[in-house]
Design a protein around this motif. Structure first.
Motif, PDB file in Angstrom:
ATOM      1  N   GLY A 179       0.790  -1.222   0.000  1.00  0.00           N
ATOM      2  CA  GLY A 179       0.000   0.000   0.000  1.00  0.00           C
ATOM      3  C   GLY A 179       0.822   1.270   0.000  1.00  0.00           C
ATOM      4  N   GLN A 180       2.080   1.207  -0.455  1.00  0.00           N
ATOM      5  CA  GLN A 180       2.948   2.382  -0.448  1.00  0.00           C
ATOM      6  C   GLN A 180       3.303   2.829  -1.872  1.00  0.00           C
ATOM      7  N   ALA A 181       2.299   2.853  -2.733  1.00  0.00           N
ATOM      8  CA  ALA A 181       2.542   3.211  -4.133  1.00  0.00           C
ATOM      9  C   ALA A 181       3.080   4.630  -4.269  1.00  0.00           C
ATOM     10  N   ALA A 182       2.508   5.565  -3.526  1.00  0.00           N
ATOM     11  CA  ALA A 182       2.954   6.955  -3.632  1.00  0.00           C
ATOM     12  C   ALA A 182       4.404   7.116  -3.192  1.00  0.00           C
ATOM     13  N   GLN A 183       4.790   6.372  -2.157  1.00  0.00           N
ATOM     14  CA  GLN A 183       6.170   6.447  -1.684  1.00  0.00           C
ATOM     15  C   GLN A 183       7.137   5.793  -2.661  1.00  0.00           C
ATOM     16  N   ALA A 184       6.675   4.772  -3.386  1.00  0.00           N
ATOM     17  CA  ALA A 184       7.540   4.073  -4.337  1.00  0.00           C
ATOM     18  C   ALA A 184       7.693   4.830  -5.651  1.00  0.00           C
ATOM     19  N   GLN A 185       6.731   5.670  -5.986  1.00  0.00           N
ATOM     20  CA  GLN A 185       6.734   6.329  -7.295  1.00  0.00           C
ATOM     21  C   GLN A 185       8.009   7.111  -7.593  1.00  0.00           C
ATOM     22  N   PRO A 186       8.532   7.957  -6.682  1.00  0.00           N
ATOM     23  CA  PRO A 186       9.759   8.699  -7.009  1.00  0.00           C
ATOM     24  C   PRO A 186      10.936   7.778  -7.329  1.00  0.00           C
ATOM     25  N   ALA A 187      11.002   6.645  -6.654  1.00  0.00           N
ATOM     26  CA  ALA A 187      12.091   5.702  -6.931  1.00  0.00           C
ATOM     27  C   ALA A 187      11.959   5.135  -8.336  1.00  0.00           C
ATOM     28  N   PHE A 188      10.750   4.787  -8.748  1.00  0.00           N
ATOM     29  CA  PHE A 188      10.555   4.270 -10.103  1.00  0.00           C
ATOM     30  C   PHE A 188      10.846   5.338 -11.155  1.00  0.00           C
ATOM     31  N   GLU A 189      10.494   6.573 -10.855  1.00  0.00           N
ATOM     32  CA  GLU A 189      10.798   7.661 -11.788  1.00  0.00           C
ATOM     33  C   GLU A 189      12.305   7.808 -11.960  1.00  0.00           C
ATOM     34  N   ARG A 190      13.017   7.701 -10.870  1.00  0.00           N
ATOM     35  CA  ARG A 190      14.476   7.784 -10.938  1.00  0.00           C
ATOM     36  C   ARG A 190      15.059   6.590 -11.681  1.00  0.00           C
TER      37      ARG A 190
END
Length: 255
Positions: A179-190
């Motif tokens: 349930g931490q999609a928002a927290q994971a998003q910046p890492a995937f963008e990087r």
């Protein structure tokens, strides 16, 4: 051809093993296992041949079910241990042994404490950091694992870089599952910026956006991921269908 001419050519045996793993072909894996065993009969101290036997037999055993895994676990562990002890500085052998100890059930010789010890003992700080992050992942501590991997230098030796890239994507997906999609998003963008030719980061970013309700954007990212290297490793069509369904496009979802 090299293995046929020189059955104890350790590098050729290693190359054959890696090819067999990439092909995902049981017949190719069985041939690679046989070649590794022949190599070890002639060169018992050849670390690449021990490694080849361990990793290919491990994958083959997994595909053949629990009983085969249980019967083969000791051979896999011993082969990977030998490869590591013969050449402790060789990263692939240490990494594979960490994976074995961390992933195998206790009754097959698995041990999280041994995995952690091996990770800490890596001769290069970057190796130690990556392997310790891998152990954190297996304990489902995805966020600190991802943070540790993103903190590693951008330029790493090839085998280590490949592991870090794959593990970072897996850690991010693990965060999404919690349930931490928002927290994971910046890492995937990087990760997508760092590896624009790889499907994993684009797929992970699509998953993060979909979990936050941005299904249209997710579909575009899934489509992008489908044309990149390693696309076959991810359930892109399945996830695209789910996104289409969430948008009410049931006919498109069926495709």
């Amino acid at each position: 051809q090299r293995v046929a001419a020189l059955p104890d050519d350790a590098q050729a045996v290693l190359g054959l093993a890696l090819s067999a793993l990439s092909l995902d072909d049981p017949a190719a894996r069985k041939e690679a296992i046989a070649r590794a065993e022949t190599c070890l009969a002639r060169q018992p101290k050849a670390a690449p041949c021990h490694y080849a036997l361990g990793v290919v037999l491990g994958v083959q055993a997994i595909t053949e079910g629990l009983m085969k895994m249980a019967r083969s676990a000791g051979t896999v562990r011993d082969a990977l241990t030998a490869a590591h002890e013969i050449d402790p500085a060789w990263y692939p052998a240490r990494s594979a042994l960490v994976e074995f100890y961390a992933m195998a059930p206790g009754f097959m010789g698995g041990s999280t404490s041994k995995a952690a010890e091996l990770a800490r003992g890596a001769p290069v700080p970057e190796q130690a950091g990556a392997l310790q992050a891998r152990v954190l992942m297996l304990e489902e501590k995805f966020e600190p694992a991802l943070r540790a991997m993103l903190a590693l230098p951008a330029h790493l030796e090839a085998a280590l870089a490949m592991d870090v890239r794959a593990w970072a994507v897996q850690a991010g997906l693990g965060m999404i599952s919690k349930g931490q999609a928002a927290q994971a998003q910046p890492a995937f963008e990087r990760l997508q910026q760092q590896h624009p030719d790889r499907a994993g980061p684009a797929y992970g970013l699509a998953r993060a956006r979909a979990e936050q309700g941005a299904h249209e954007e997710a579909i575009k990212l899934y489509t992008q991921a489908a044309g990149l290297k390693g696309a076959q490793d991810w359930p892109i069509a399945y996830r695209t269908g789910i996104a289409q369904q969430q948008l009410g496009r049931n006919d498109a979802a069926k495709l």
